[in-house]
Design an enzyme around this catalytic site. Structure first.
Site, PDB file in Angstrom:
ATOM      1  N   VAL A  44       0.837  -1.204   0.000  1.00 33.77           N
ATOM      2  CA  VAL A  44       0.000   0.000   0.000  1.00 33.77           C
ATOM      3  C   VAL A  44       0.868   1.248   0.000  1.00 33.77           C
ATOM      4  O   VAL A  44       0.607   2.216  -0.728  1.00 33.77           O
ATOM      5  CB  VAL A  44      -0.964  -0.007   1.202  1.00 33.77           C
ATOM      6  CG1 VAL A  44      -1.761   1.305   1.255  1.00 33.77           C
ATOM      7  CG2 VAL A  44      -1.927  -1.189   1.117  1.00 33.77           C
ATOM      8  N   CYS A  45       1.918   1.219   0.792  1.00 32.27           N
ATOM      9  CA  CYS A  45       2.796   2.388   0.901  1.00 32.27           C
ATOM     10  C   CYS A  45       3.499   2.681  -0.421  1.00 32.27           C
ATOM     11  O   CYS A  45       3.731   3.850  -0.769  1.00 32.27           O
ATOM     12  CB  CYS A  45       3.826   2.173   2.002  1.00 32.27           C
ATOM     13  SG  CYS A  45       3.101   1.994   3.646  1.00 32.27           S
ATOM     14  N   THR A  46       3.840   1.653  -1.165  1.00 34.45           N
ATOM     15  CA  THR A  46       4.468   1.867  -2.471  1.00 34.45           C
ATOM     16  C   THR A  46       3.519   2.611  -3.402  1.00 34.45           C
ATOM     17  O   THR A  46       3.924   3.544  -4.113  1.00 34.45           O
ATOM     18  CB  THR A  46       4.882   0.522  -3.089  1.00 34.45           C
ATOM     19  OG1 THR A  46       5.834  -0.114  -2.221  1.00 34.45           O
ATOM     20  CG2 THR A  46       5.509   0.719  -4.465  1.00 34.45           C
TER      21      THR A  46
END
Length: 218
Positions: A44-46
């Site tokens: 998700v952070c990517t």
């Protein structure tokens, strides 16, 4: 005590993917967005870092600096940036703070004071380090939001909120729900009708406490 709206944000020194910074000096009297993540190389952070990278022209239009933070080190950040740039087809032009000792996360009240990172840690160990802070030119916190790990942030909303903050703070108005640039704004109840007419010209009175107007064209 948690960091509250209009609090002066903490100052700190840290290493980043673009070198060492002192935060208040890095802010340089501009609007800024600090957004945090629990760990590098997470899915998700990517996607979120990619979304921020794609908005680089929009941040620049608003004279706003952007900085990320994750609890991994500088070398991990540099490796992760390659993945982000590949995924987003955009350069990551903003720095990412290395917060391996959780100093910044605790300063901004993203983790309990007693929190630590065990050996072999996973993103779950730093799950609450997933926040957005919008900071004004006065170095005060203007807005904050925190998301769970399994829901990606909407950076179009972060951008909209930044527009609303810059308009409200710069023009002495308030913005209604779902407001976007160009729409009517709200005249604060503390402004009399006489002063409102002098400042804004015509306005619509929905209720005595709810008056709408267009911003004067500059």
């Amino acid at each position: 005590m948690s960091l509250r709206i209009n609090d002066l944000v903490p100052d700190f020194e840290a290493d980043t993917s673009q070198g060492a910074i002192r935060f208040h000096e890095w802010l340089d009297g501009k609007w800024a967005i600090l957004f945090s993540h629990p760990k590098d190389f997470t899915p998700v952070c990517t996607t979120e870092f990619g979304a921020v990278a794609k908005l680089s022209d929009e941040w620049e239009k608003r004279d706003t600096k952007v900085i990320g933070i994750s609890v991994d080190g500088v070398e991990e950040h540099k490796g992760w940036i390659k993945d982000i740039e590949s995924f987003a087809s955009s350069d990551v032009g903003f720095p990412i703070i290395a917060d391996e000792d959780l100093k910044v996360a605790k300063l901004f009240d993203m983790l309990p004071a007693e929190a630590y990172l065990p050996d072999g840690r996973t993103p779950a160990d730093s799950a609450t380090v997933r926040s957005v802070f919008i900071i004004g030119p006065d170095k005060q916190l203007k807005l904050s939001m925190t998301y769970p790990m399994n829901v990606g942030r909407n950076f179009a909303e972060v951008l909209r909120a930044l527009d609303a903050l810059q308009t409200a703070n710069g023009k002495g108005v308030a913005t209604p729900a779902d407001w976007t640039v160009g729409e009517d704004v709200i005249i604060p109840p503390t402004v009399s009708d006489e002063d409102a007419k002098a400042k804004f010209g015509e306005f619509e009175t929905v209720f005595p406490y709810l008056r709408r107007t267009k911003l004067p064209q500059q």
